[in-house]
Design an enzyme around this catalytic site. Sequence first.
Site, PDB file in Angstrom:
ATOM      1  N   PRO A 195       0.717  -1.452   0.122  1.00 46.43           N
ATOM      2  CA  PRO A 195       0.072  -0.052  -0.110  1.00 46.43           C
ATOM      3  C   PRO A 195       0.880   1.251   0.015  1.00 46.43           C
ATOM      4  O   PRO A 195       0.763   2.125   0.879  1.00 46.43           O
ATOM      5  CB  PRO A 195      -0.853  -0.108   1.313  1.00 46.43           C
ATOM      6  CG  PRO A 195       0.042  -0.897   2.092  1.00 46.43           C
ATOM      7  CD  PRO A 195       0.766  -1.874   1.346  1.00 46.43           C
ATOM      8  N   CYS A 196       1.644   1.613  -1.140  1.00 47.19           N
ATOM      9  CA  CYS A 196       2.216   2.948  -1.151  1.00 47.19           C
ATOM     10  C   CYS A 196       1.418   4.139  -1.247  1.00 47.19           C
ATOM     11  O   CYS A 196       1.769   5.024  -1.042  1.00 47.19           O
ATOM     12  CB  CYS A 196       3.159   2.774  -2.364  1.00 47.19           C
ATOM     13  SG  CYS A 196       2.185   2.448  -4.062  1.00 47.19           S
ATOM     14  N   HIS A 197       0.179   3.879  -1.285  1.00 46.22           N
ATOM     15  CA  HIS A 197      -0.751   5.179  -1.294  1.00 46.22           C
ATOM     16  C   HIS A 197      -0.930   5.727   0.316  1.00 46.22           C
ATOM     17  O   HIS A 197      -1.243   6.773   0.360  1.00 46.22           O
ATOM     18  CB  HIS A 197      -2.010   4.821  -1.755  1.00 46.22           C
ATOM     19  CG  HIS A 197      -2.837   3.483  -1.135  1.00 46.22           C
ATOM     20  ND1 HIS A 197      -2.551   2.398  -1.275  1.00 46.22           N
ATOM     21  CD2 HIS A 197      -3.793   3.564  -0.104  1.00 46.22           C
ATOM     22  CE1 HIS A 197      -3.350   1.435  -0.440  1.00 46.22           C
ATOM     23  NE2 HIS A 197      -4.120   2.256   0.334  1.00 46.22           N
TER      24      HIS A 197
END
Length: 244
Positions: A195-197
Amino acid sequence: MTRRCMTCHEEDVLAWILDDPDADAAQKLAERVAACPVCRERAVEYRILDLAAHGLRDGPVIRWHRFDSPFGAMRVAASPAGLVALSWQDKNDDAFVAGLEDRYPSTPVVRDTDRLGPAEAQLTEYFGRRRPRFDLLVDITELGDFQRAVLDVTSGLEFGETVTYTDIARRIGRPKASRAVGNALGRNPIPIIVPCHRVVRTDRTLGGYTGGLRYKRALLDIEGRTDLLGSGAIRRTINLPRRQ
């Protein structure tokens, strides 16, 4: 030109190779194949093809699958060890497969809906606001040490949790490498699952996101982080279920 037997049926030979007939029929087919050199030759050819097919199904291959999502056509791929790619940015299937073939030049790339069904199901539940975490293995072994370290830390972030690029840099022991962390996240091959967001700037603005910030906003909205999305209403250009 392929030789053909005038008395034996080719489908019988194929059925015998695939263990399709019952015991009595199998015995008769075995006797027929044993007595016919043409059928024996065809049986060997079919057996080689069958073994090759088993190798593709069970051997070291890259499997991929396409399904519909609120972000458009989403494509996912996996090695035997876990997911290696997730994309909604590719123009078409051919572009996605070509990217996989470039990454894995010595490994067959095959389409496989069944084995990647769980990935589709879990992503669909996530987009529907029904899944707070994923139960999917990922395979980032091909990546460099720095990027693996960044993605390992990012993988541990919880639903709705956000940290800064500087936080990630500190956690991997490279406190001055926040820009490099951003670059590593920008090349994340398995977004959403890794989850780089959930990584933002120190001033709590969103920072970048591969493919466009509207996707990062949509993902943070799913996770209830509307505090990071500005004072105005989210521009709902992505058709996601509304929060209950």
